[in-house]
Design a protein around this motif. Structure first.
Motif, PDB file in Angstrom:
ATOM      1  N   VAL A   1       0.751  -1.236   0.088  1.00 51.26           N
ATOM      2  CA  VAL A   1       0.180   0.130   0.081  1.00 51.26           C
ATOM      3  C   VAL A   1       0.873   1.161  -0.016  1.00 51.26           C
ATOM      4  O   VAL A   1       0.596   2.204  -0.857  1.00 51.26           O
ATOM      5  N   ALA A   2       1.908   1.339   0.925  1.00 47.86           N
ATOM      6  CA  ALA A   2       2.836   2.382   0.903  1.00 47.86           C
ATOM      7  C   ALA A   2       3.580   2.498  -0.565  1.00 47.86           C
ATOM      8  O   ALA A   2       3.651   3.350  -0.933  1.00 47.86           O
ATOM      9  N   LEU A   3       4.003   1.368  -1.041  1.00 50.04           N
ATOM     10  CA  LEU A   3       4.779   1.570  -2.227  1.00 50.04           C
ATOM     11  C   LEU A   3       3.753   1.823  -3.293  1.00 50.04           C
ATOM     12  O   LEU A   3       4.189   2.927  -4.174  1.00 50.04           O
ATOM     13  N   ALA A   4       2.508   1.420  -3.360  1.00 42.74           N
ATOM     14  CA  ALA A   4       1.335   2.052  -4.387  1.00 42.74           C
ATOM     15  C   ALA A   4       1.467   3.508  -4.230  1.00 42.74           C
ATOM     16  O   ALA A   4       1.188   4.211  -5.354  1.00 42.74           O
TER      17      ALA A   4
ATOM     18  N   PHE B   1      -2.345   4.670 -13.881  1.00 41.72           N
ATOM     19  CA  PHE B   1      -2.323   5.673 -12.698  1.00 41.72           C
ATOM     20  C   PHE B   1      -2.835   7.071 -13.681  1.00 41.72           C
ATOM     21  O   PHE B   1      -3.768   7.869 -13.256  1.00 41.72           O
ATOM     22  N   LYS B   2      -2.661   6.996 -14.915  1.00 45.42           N
ATOM     23  CA  LYS B   2      -2.949   8.483 -15.683  1.00 45.42           C
ATOM     24  C   LYS B   2      -4.427   8.557 -15.592  1.00 45.42           C
ATOM     25  O   LYS B   2      -4.997   9.624 -15.934  1.00 45.42           O
ATOM     26  N   ARG B   3      -5.032   7.294 -15.978  1.00 44.49           N
ATOM     27  CA  ARG B   3      -6.392   7.455 -16.266  1.00 44.49           C
ATOM     28  C   ARG B   3      -7.294   7.707 -14.841  1.00 44.49           C
ATOM     29  O   ARG B   3      -8.527   8.298 -15.122  1.00 44.49           O
ATOM     30  N   ALA B   4      -6.639   7.247 -13.588  1.00 45.09           N
ATOM     31  CA  ALA B   4      -7.564   7.588 -12.574  1.00 45.09           C
ATOM     32  C   ALA B   4      -7.337   9.136 -12.107  1.00 45.09           C
ATOM     33  O   ALA B   4      -6.557   9.751 -12.286  1.00 45.09           O
ATOM     34  N   LYS B   5      -8.291   9.353 -11.456  1.00 46.40           N
ATOM     35  CA  LYS B   5      -8.417  11.140 -10.964  1.00 46.40           C
ATOM     36  C   LYS B   5      -7.526  10.990  -9.556  1.00 46.40           C
ATOM     37  O   LYS B   5      -7.046  11.987  -9.512  1.00 46.40           O
ATOM     38  N   GLY B   6      -7.273   9.731  -8.912  1.00 52.58           N
ATOM     39  CA  GLY B   6      -6.524   9.676  -7.847  1.00 52.58           C
ATOM     40  C   GLY B   6      -6.212   8.428  -7.529  1.00 52.58           C
ATOM     41  O   GLY B   6      -6.846   7.323  -7.999  1.00 52.58           O
ATOM     42  N   LEU B   7      -5.359   8.199  -6.360  1.00 56.06           N
ATOM     43  CA  LEU B   7      -4.967   6.681  -5.961  1.00 56.06           C
ATOM     44  C   LEU B   7      -6.170   6.168  -5.314  1.00 56.06           C
ATOM     45  O   LEU B   7      -6.545   4.789  -5.711  1.00 56.06           O
TER      46      LEU B   7
END
Length: 479
Positions: free
Chosen positions: A166-169, A183-189
């Motif tokens: 989780v911390a790594l993500a 990651f680019k497509r998502a608004k946030g993690l």
């Protein structure tokens, strides 16, 4: 009467002579004192600068009594995993090898052909299995032990480092959001964590940063469906290859275990955190959505189930090692390590030892390389350090890219070559040759061609093209 006058004259003459004698003695003493003072000043001006007592003993000369009579390991392989404090560990290896003039297995660029599986021909100066005696290897690679074994001696100590997925993500998202399509497509993690499959396509280049990144770095299939048997098989492969696995969440305890496993002195593992990113508040949206709920953290562990299994397994092993070492002994050595680090920070660093933004670092040659959407922090040295202390402190804060360039130049000295007609010379930035940023990866000019191969989904063609490039690269040897 005449006799009395004569006696009086004799007394006066004696007093006069005694006064002259005292004056002469005082003058003599003044001359001697002045001579000694001048001699001390002169001798001090002629003596070389003395180092600060902090660095009066180098790792070459010091040996901790706690280590007993063991001999330091000088054949070391470190699998530098991503976003796990691995840059700090690599700095330790660089410093240790630098002090002892050991030979490093260095990449042609700045990584060993990552994200392709490691091939021995990506090592600069490699001329066939064990033709050259390499001592230390630690730059980024996708691990492939049969090829690493061609480069490193049979008695090499293998180790690596893990981090909670989780911390790594969170770190990976901040660092690679601009280059990993998932990651680019998502608004946030948080948005990504809710439904990773919605954003993830395994065929797209650089998406390996978004799923089971540790598993990928260890050379395993990060897109495989999770099963207990598969997870245990991968765990066993790691156990067979590596003598020690560290945990970034317990970095100081890790360093104690590492230095005793390697028989290295304390100062060899004292470090400052390198390549750290600037932390932002979780309030609002300026953080890119890094604030996660417990449920979202659970979903990220499920999405990175192979990494989570690996972390749990070696977390258990790690604390078993601590128990063997002794809890009380560990606490004592961690306290000693932290005390030494604090002392070095006070001597070496400005701003109380706090990392600062790269733009605030006056010396451009030690500014950390900036990649991704976050700011990578660095350090400034205290002004007025003598030469010996300055050099010792500089090694501890020198960024990875600049340190690699320095070691490369020492191992492969060459005279400057004039640029060919019509070819522009390399642009110098931050003390290293021009590099191109591809997918958040630092890639040298020689790797430009094979890097383009990621546009094709065919691993067979990719492998073939990479092998041909490796064979034709300067300083390599065809199998």
């Amino acid at each position: 009467m005449a006799f009395r006058r004569k006696a009086r004259r004799m007394r006066l003459l004696g007093c006069y002579r005694l006064g002259l004698l005292w004056k002469a003695l005082l003058v003599f003493l003044a001359i001697v004192f002045a001579g000694q003072l001048l001699g001390v000043i002169f001798s001090k001006s002629m003596q070389p600068e003395r180092p600060n007592p902090l660095f009066s003993l180098s790792p070459l000369d010091s040996q901790d009594s706690s280590l007993g009579s063991c001999r330091p390991h000088t054949h070391v392989m470190f699998l530098k995993t991503h976003k796990t404090a691995s840059s700090t560990v690599l700095n330790m290896l660089y410093r240790f090898g630098d002090e002892r003039s050991l030979r490093f297995a260095l990449p042609l660029g700045y990584q060993f052909g990552y994200p392709l599986p490691f091939n021995a021909h990506r090592v600069k100066g490699y001329r066939g299995p064990h033709v050259v005696d390499f001592s230390i290897m630690g730059n980024h690679m996708r691990f492939h032990k049969p090829e690493v074994d061609k480069v490193m001696p049979s008695d090499t100590f293998y180790f690596s480092i893990l981090r909670d997925p989780v911390a790594l993500a969170e770190s990976s998202y901040a660092y690679y959001k601009a280059v990993a399509p998932a990651f680019k497509r998502a608004k946030g993690l948080a948005d990504f964590a809710e439904d990773p499959q919605q954003f993830y396509d395994p065929r797209l280049r650089n998406n390996h940063y978004a799923r089971n990144l540790l598993w990928f770095d260890f050379g395993l299939d990060h897109n495989a469906n999770f099963s207990e048997s598969l997870a245990r098989k991968g765990e066993l492969a790691v156990r067979r290859a590596f003598s020690l696995i560290l945990l970034s969440e317990h970095f100081d305890q890790s360093m104690v275990l590492l230095r005793h496993a390697l028989c290295w002195p304390l100062d060899a593992v004292v470090s400052f955190s390198l390549n750290a990113r600037q932390q932002k508040s979780n309030k609002g949206s300026s953080n890119g959505g890094l604030g996660l709920s417990d449920e979202q953290r659970r979903k990220l562990r499920e999405w990175n189930a192979l990494d989570w299994h690996l972390y749990q397994a070696f977390n258990h092993t790690f604390w078993e090692e601590v128990e063997k070492f002794g809890r009380a002994r560990m606490e004592s050595e961690v306290a000693l390590l932290r005390s030494r680090r604090d002392l070095m920070a006070r001597v070496c660093l400005r701003d109380g030892g706090r990392p600062v933004e790269a733009s605030r670092i006056r010396d451009k040659t030690i500014r950390p390389f900036q990649s991704g959407l976050v700011k990578i922090l660095g350090y400034e040295l205290q002004p007025g350090l003598n030469n010996a202390t300055n050099q010792a402190c500089l090694k501890m804060i020198r960024p990875e890219i600049q340190y690699k360039d320095l070691l490369d130049a020492r191992q492969f000295p060459r005279s400057p070559q004039p640029a060919a007609a019509g070819v522009a010379p390399y642009k110098k930035e931050m003390g290293h040759p021009r590099m191109m940023e591809r997918g958040g990866m630092r890639v040298g000019e020689r790797e430009r061609e094979w890097d383009r191969s990621w546009a094709t989904p065919s691993w067979g063609r990719l492998w073939s093209k990479w092998r041909m490039t490796s064979k034709n690269s300067p300083g390599t040897h065809s199998p």
